[in-house]
Design an enzyme around this catalytic site. Structure first.
Site, short mmCIF file in Angstrom:
data_model
loop_
_atom_site.label_atom_id
_atom_site.label_comp_id
_atom_site.label_asym_id
_atom_site.label_seq_id
_atom_site.Cartn_x
_atom_site.Cartn_y
_atom_site.Cartn_z
N LYS A 1 0.26 8.52 -2.88
CA LYS A 1 0.72 7.27 -2.30
C LYS A 1 1.06 7.56 -0.85
O LYS A 1 2.22 7.80 -0.49
CB LYS A 1 1.93 6.75 -3.09
CG LYS A 1 2.27 5.30 -2.79
CD LYS A 1 3.28 4.79 -3.79
CE LYS A 1 3.87 3.45 -3.38
NZ LYS A 1 2.95 2.33 -3.46
C1 LIG Z 1 -2.54 0.53 -4.24
C2 LIG Z 1 -1.57 0.40 -5.36
N1 LIG Z 1 -2.01 0.44 -6.62
C3 LIG Z 1 -1.17 0.32 -7.66
C4 LIG Z 1 0.19 0.14 -7.47
C5 LIG Z 1 1.09 0.02 -8.65
O1 LIG Z 1 1.82 1.21 -8.81
P1 LIG Z 1 3.28 1.20 -9.43
O2 LIG Z 1 3.19 0.49 -10.72
O3 LIG Z 1 3.62 2.63 -9.59
O4 LIG Z 1 4.15 0.52 -8.46
C6 LIG Z 1 0.69 0.09 -6.17
C7 LIG Z 1 2.12 -0.09 -5.92
O5 LIG Z 1 2.81 0.84 -5.66
C8 LIG Z 1 -0.20 0.23 -5.10
O6 LIG Z 1 0.25 0.18 -3.84
#
Ligand SMILES: Cc1ncc(COP(=O)(O)O)c(C=O)c1O
Length: 357
Positions: A174
């Site tokens: 991330k």
């Molecule tokens: C690109 C992306 N995909 C998926 C998610 C969903 O991830 P999470 O459920 O860990 O927040 C997020 C959010 O953080 C995201 O930015």
């Protein structure tokens, strides 16, 4: 649905915590500043997390804190960020900022980035000479895709922008830089009158939204793209997989074609910000009956009950900020993850690339 005013509209932020955690200390919000020549501003060298803290009858509780902080550490490792922070220290810092904020519910934003040492400047792409800085901020954040979205669903499009390829920018980390791709997807969607865009991967299969994972319901089966479709290993995605298991719903990781979105019975997004949000149309084609479908509703109900501590979760999903009040233990007969056979195709959270289809 957002219209062109989406250009200026943002998620409601009723409150911001007036302190920020910085490298082990709490500083005032207004002192949390960086130099404009910091490496991160020029080369995108940051990794971050988004975590929700929910209001429960037992006070504020952070949702899946350890999993989020583990993903934070994984992202840092991928980008060779050699920092001193341990999982427990980061979790403690997150809990402490919620406590100091006095907020009953909030969103937490840990970030680790390459900064600037003004006494020993380094301006090149090579990140190694630049010092790392770690912060956690907190604010109260509303419904990410609009107030009505949770019940009524959102209208989305398939983006002309593809998701990152795994050997260019790892979607598994991330990182701040990944969100330049997300911004292209989001801006295109908003300017065309949609709430969100769904990106395909470099092979043309469904990947994810600009800030959400996606699930497709066909009959009584729920499908979601595997990590090999260049998705972020979402913590909410993992929670929903476990919730489907709990409900006895068959859930599988599968590569999904774009056209399958149009003929799905139900579609929904998952994410810390978006929570569980139904999708009612894609490219102006109505999905199913054009509203929140029954499986989406069931999953949503359990998700919100678990985040509010009203129903036991499959694991220790809630970290209560007032420590003496811990989550109730799962009742007898509650098996949670791992015993439900219908999900043999699903990958363990955060790590694997499940190229199983
Ligand atoms: C690109 C992306 N995909 C998926 C998610 C969903 O991830 P999470 O459920 O860990 O927040 C997020 C959010 O953080 C995201 O930015």
């Amino acid at each position: 649905m957002f219209s062109k005013e989406g250009k200026v509209k943002d998620v409601k932020t009723p409150r911001i915590c007036d302190v920020v955690w910085h490298d082990g200390e709490f500083i005032n919000w207004s002192d949390a500043r960086v130099h404009v020549m910091s490496h991160v501003l020029h080369y995108g060298s940051s990794i971050f997390e988004g975590i929700r803290c929910y209001s429960t009858k037992q006070g504020p509780a952070v949702f899946r804190l350890r999993e989020h902080m583990q993903r934070f550490l994984n992202s840092a490792k991928i980008y060779r960020m050699d920092h001193p922070w341990k999982l427990d220290e980061l979790c403690d810092a997150a809990v402490e900022i919620v406590r100091r904020s006095g907020m009953d519910q909030c969103y937490l934003r840990p970030i680790l980035f390459r900064s600037l040492d003004e006494a020993n400047t380094a301006f090149g792409v090579n990140p190694f000479p630049n010092p790392l800085a770690c912060y956690i901020g907190a604010w109260d954040w509303g419904k990410y895709l609009g107030d009505e979205a949770i019940e009524q669903g959102v209208d989305v499009c398939v983006s002309t922008w593809n998701r990152l390829t795994p050997n260019s920018m790892p979607a598994m980390a991330k990182s701040g830089a990944n969100y330049m791709n997300s911004q292209l997807i989001k801006m295109e969607a908003l300017l065309n009158g949609f709430a969100e865009g769904i990106a395909l991967d470099d092979r043309g299969y469904v990947s994810e939204g600009s800030g959400e994972n996606i699930f497709l319901v066909t009959g009584d089966v729920v499908l979601t793209p595997p990590l090999s479709s260049s998705i972020l290993p979402g913590i909410t995605r993992d929670s929903v997989i476990q919730i489907c298991q709990e409900l006895g719903i068959t859930i599988k990781e599968r590569t999904i074609q774009r056209a399958a979105l149009y003929v799905a019975d139900e579609l929904f997004f998952t994410g810390t910000a978006a929570e569980v949000t139904p999708i009612r149309s894609v490219d102006r084609i109505t999905v199913g009956s054009g509203g929140r479908g029954p499986i989406t509703e069931k999953v949503q109900k359990l998700f919100f009950e678990m985040t509010k501590g009203e129903r036991p979760a499959p694991g220790e999903w809630l970290t209560y900020v007032n420590k003496e009040k811990q989550a109730p233990p799962p009742p007898d007969g509650f098996h949670g993850r791992g015993l439900e056979t219908s999900t043999e195709d699903t990958a363990p959270i955060l790590f694997t690339t499940a190229a199983r289809d």
